[in-house]
Design an enzyme around this catalytic site. Structure first.
Site, short mmCIF file in Angstrom:
data_model
loop_
_atom_site.label_atom_id
_atom_site.label_comp_id
_atom_site.label_asym_id
_atom_site.label_seq_id
_atom_site.Cartn_x
_atom_site.Cartn_y
_atom_site.Cartn_z
N PHE A 1 0.85 -1.20 0.00
CA PHE A 1 0.00 0.00 0.00
C PHE A 1 0.88 1.24 0.00
O PHE A 1 1.74 1.40 0.86
CB PHE A 1 -0.93 0.04 1.22
CG PHE A 1 -1.81 1.26 1.21
CD1 PHE A 1 -2.90 1.33 0.36
CD2 PHE A 1 -1.53 2.35 2.03
CE1 PHE A 1 -3.71 2.46 0.33
CE2 PHE A 1 -2.34 3.48 2.00
CZ PHE A 1 -3.43 3.54 1.16
N ASP B 1 9.43 3.02 1.47
CA ASP B 1 8.25 3.71 2.00
C ASP B 1 8.15 3.40 3.49
O ASP B 1 7.75 2.31 3.88
CB ASP B 1 7.00 3.23 1.24
CG ASP B 1 5.70 3.83 1.78
OD1 ASP B 1 5.72 4.39 2.90
OD2 ASP B 1 4.66 3.70 1.10
N LYS C 1 2.84 9.88 8.23
CA LYS C 1 2.15 9.49 9.48
C LYS C 1 2.76 10.00 10.80
O LYS C 1 2.34 11.03 11.30
CB LYS C 1 1.99 7.97 9.50
CG LYS C 1 1.00 7.47 8.42
CD LYS C 1 0.52 6.07 8.70
CE LYS C 1 -0.68 5.70 7.84
NZ LYS C 1 -0.36 5.17 6.52
C1 LIG Z 1 -0.70 5.35 5.14
C2 LIG Z 1 0.31 4.96 4.14
C3 LIG Z 1 0.45 5.66 2.93
C4 LIG Z 1 -0.48 6.78 2.53
O1 LIG Z 1 -0.41 7.86 3.39
P1 LIG Z 1 -1.57 8.98 3.36
O2 LIG Z 1 -1.08 10.02 4.31
O3 LIG Z 1 -2.83 8.32 3.79
O4 LIG Z 1 -1.65 9.48 1.97
C5 LIG Z 1 1.45 5.26 2.07
N1 LIG Z 1 2.27 4.24 2.37
C6 LIG Z 1 2.17 3.56 3.52
C7 LIG Z 1 3.13 2.46 3.81
C8 LIG Z 1 1.18 3.89 4.43
O5 LIG Z 1 1.05 3.18 5.57
#
Ligand SMILES: *Cc1c(COP(=O)(O)O)cnc(C)c1O
Length: 396
Positions: free
Chosen positions: A140, A224, A253
Site C-alpha cells: 500500500f 516507503d 504518518k
Molecule cells: C498510510 C500509508 C500511505 C499513505 O499515506 P496517506 O497520508 O494516507 O496518503 C502510504 N504508504 C504507507 C506504507 C502507508 O502506511
C-alpha cells in the site's frame, strides 16, 4: 454534539462523501494514550490515528510548539524559508543517515511523498531506457494516481485505470526480484513491513539483497516508511535494523504527531535528480507543520522513545502470548507496529468487541488485528491493554 434532533450518524452520512465505512464513534477529546467520546466513554488508543500520534494525544510539548508557531508565523509559501523548516530538514539528514549529501522535500501526506518518489524514479531514466518500476504485491502506497499505481492491491486500482504506466508488481521473494531486476528498471519501491496488508515484514535478508541488486543495476531503492518510520519499529527507520541505506525514503504518518506532513528524503546521487521547478507544494513544509515535527522528533530523542518502542513492543508480545487465546496464532511486526494473527476471520468482530471494552485497535484485514499505540506507552497502558483485550477476546 447534535445541533438538532438527528443523530451524528445521520448527519455524517448526509454530509460526508461515502468513501469511508461508517465511523465507530465521535471522539471529542484526547490525553496521552486515551481518548473520550461525546458520552464521556474512555478508550485506550492502541491505533494512534493509524500510527500517526507518536506522542499520543495533546502532548504538552507538541501543544506548546504548535501554539507558539501558529501565533508567530503559520504559513509563508515556498518563496520564503523559515527556521523550523530548515531545522527539520537538517534533523532528517542526521537521523536518516542521509547526512550532508542528502536532501529533503516536504509535502502534506504519505501519498504525496510517494508521488514525489514516483517522479524521482522517472528522472532516473538513463537516456530513456529505464521505464520499469518494481513494487510489491499486496503493498500500500497511497490513493492518488501515482501512489495507487505503486499499490499492489488490484481491487483498489482497477476502478481508476488506466494507471500511470511502467509499474510491475512482484512477490516479496528474492527469486522474483532477481528475475525482474535489470538495467531497464528505474526504481524498486518497498515497505519494510507491509502495514495495510496486515503487518507483514519482508523476508529475512530481502532488503539487503535488494540493496545489492539496485546498486549493481543503477536502480533507485525507494523505501516507503510512511507507517514504519520515526521510531515506530524500535529504530528511527526500519531499514536501520538491516544496516542498509535507501536512495530515497518516504515519510508521513508519525512525523507530525497529528499534523499533516510528508517528506521525501534522498540519499547521495539521488539528491541531484530533481531540478528547480520540477516539483512543488503550496503547504508543504510550512512553519507550522515543521515546528510540530521538530517537537515530535525532539521529544522522541529526549525521552528515548525509540528504545521505548522496542522495549514496549517486546512486552506487548509477551502479554499477548500470556493471554493464551486459542484464537491467536502469533504476532508479526516489530517494535510498536504489531499484527496479531488470528486463526479465524474474525478481526472486525474482535476490533468491535475491543472498542466495547474501551480499547481502540484496528482490523487490518479479516485475520489480523493491528496494534500501533503511541510511542509513549508505559506499564499502566500495557496493563490496561491486557485487561481490555483479554475482555474482548472472551466475548468471541
Ligand atoms: C498510510 C500509508 C500511505 C499513505 O499515506 P496517506 O497520508 O494516507 O496518503 C502510504 N504508504 C504507507 C506504507 C502507508 O502506511
Amino acid at each position: 454534539m447534535s445541533t438538532n434532533d438527528s443523530t451524528w450518524q445521520d448527519r455524517y452520512s448526509a454530509s460526508m462523501m461515502g468513501t469511508f465505512a461508517p465511523p465507530l464513534a465521535t471522539l471529542v477529546r484526547g490525553s496521552g494514550c486515551y481518548a473520550w467520546d461525546e458520552n464521556g466513554t474512555e478508550y485506550l488508543d492502541f491505533l494512534a490515528g493509524i500510527a500517526v500520534n507518536s506522542l499520543g494525544h495533546a502532548h504538552p510539548d507538541l501543544v506548546d510548539a504548535v501554539t507558539r508557531q501558529v501565533g508567530t508565523l503559520a504559513h509563508i509559501s515556498n518563496y520564503f524559508a523559515s527556521e523550523p523548516q530548515i531545522e527539520l530538514a537538517e534533523r532528517l539528514q542526521r537521523l536518516t543517515g542521509a547526512g550532508s549529501a542528502g536532501r529533503v522535500y516536504f509535502c502534506n501526506s504519505g501519498t504525496e511523498a510517494n508521488e514525489a518518489a514516483f517522479k524521482l524514479a522517472r528522472l532516473n531514466v538513463a537516456g530513456g531506457r529505464r521505464m520499469r518500476i518494481l513494487a510489491l504485491t499486496d503493498s500500500f502506497h497511497g490513493r492518488t494516481m501515482g501512489s495507487l499505481a505503486l499499490t499492489g492491491k488490484a481491487a483498489m486500482r482497477v476502478p481508476f485505470e488506466p494507471m500511470p504506466g511502467g509499474v510491475e508488481h512482484i512477490d516479496a521473494t528474492l527469486k522474483a526480484l532477481e528475475a525482474s531486476i535489470d538495467d531497464t528498471v528505474c526504481a524498486v519501491v518497498l515497505e519494510p513491513i507491509k502495514g495495510e496488508a496486515g503487518v507483514i515484514p519482508l523476508p529475512a535478508g530481502f532488503l539487503r539483497r535488494a540493496r545489492e541488486l539496485c546498486t549493481e543495476h543503477g536502480v533507485l531503492l525507494i523505501i516507503d516508511e510512511i507507517q514504519t518510520g520515526v521510531g515506530r519499529t524500535g529504530a528511527w527507520f526500519a531499514y536501520q535494523h538491516e544496516g542498509v541505506t535507501p536512495d530515497a525514503l518516504t515519510l508521513a504518518k508519525g512525523l507530525g504527531g497529528g499534523l499533516p506532513i510528508g517528506a521525501l528524503v534522498t540519499f547521495g546521487a539521488a539528491s541531484a535528480l530533481f531540478q528547480r521547478g520540477q516539483h512543488g507544494s503550496t503547504f508543504g513544509g510550512n512553519p507550522l507543520v515543521t515546528a510540530a515535527a521538530n517537537a515530535v522528533l525532539d521529544t522522541i530523542e529526549r525521552d528515548d522513545l525509540v528504545s521505548n518502542a522496542a522495549r514496549r513492543g517486546e512486552q506487548l508480545r509477551e502479554i499477548i502470548a500470556g493471554l493464551h487465546s486459542p484464537l491467536i496464532s502469533g504476532v508479526r511486526g516489530q517494535g510498536l507496529l504489531l499484527g496479531v494473527a488470528l486463526r479465524e476471520p474474525v478481526a472486525p468482530r474482535l476490533a468491535a468487541a475491543a472498542l466495547a471494552a474501551g480499547l481502540i485497535v484496528n482490523a487490518a484485514n479479516e485475520t489480523t488485528i493491528r496494534l500501533a499505540p503511541p510511542l509513549i506507552i508505559g506499564d499502566a497502558e500495557l496493563e490496561q491493554f491486557e485487561r481490555r483485550f483479554g475482555q474482548a477476546l472472551a466475548t468471541l
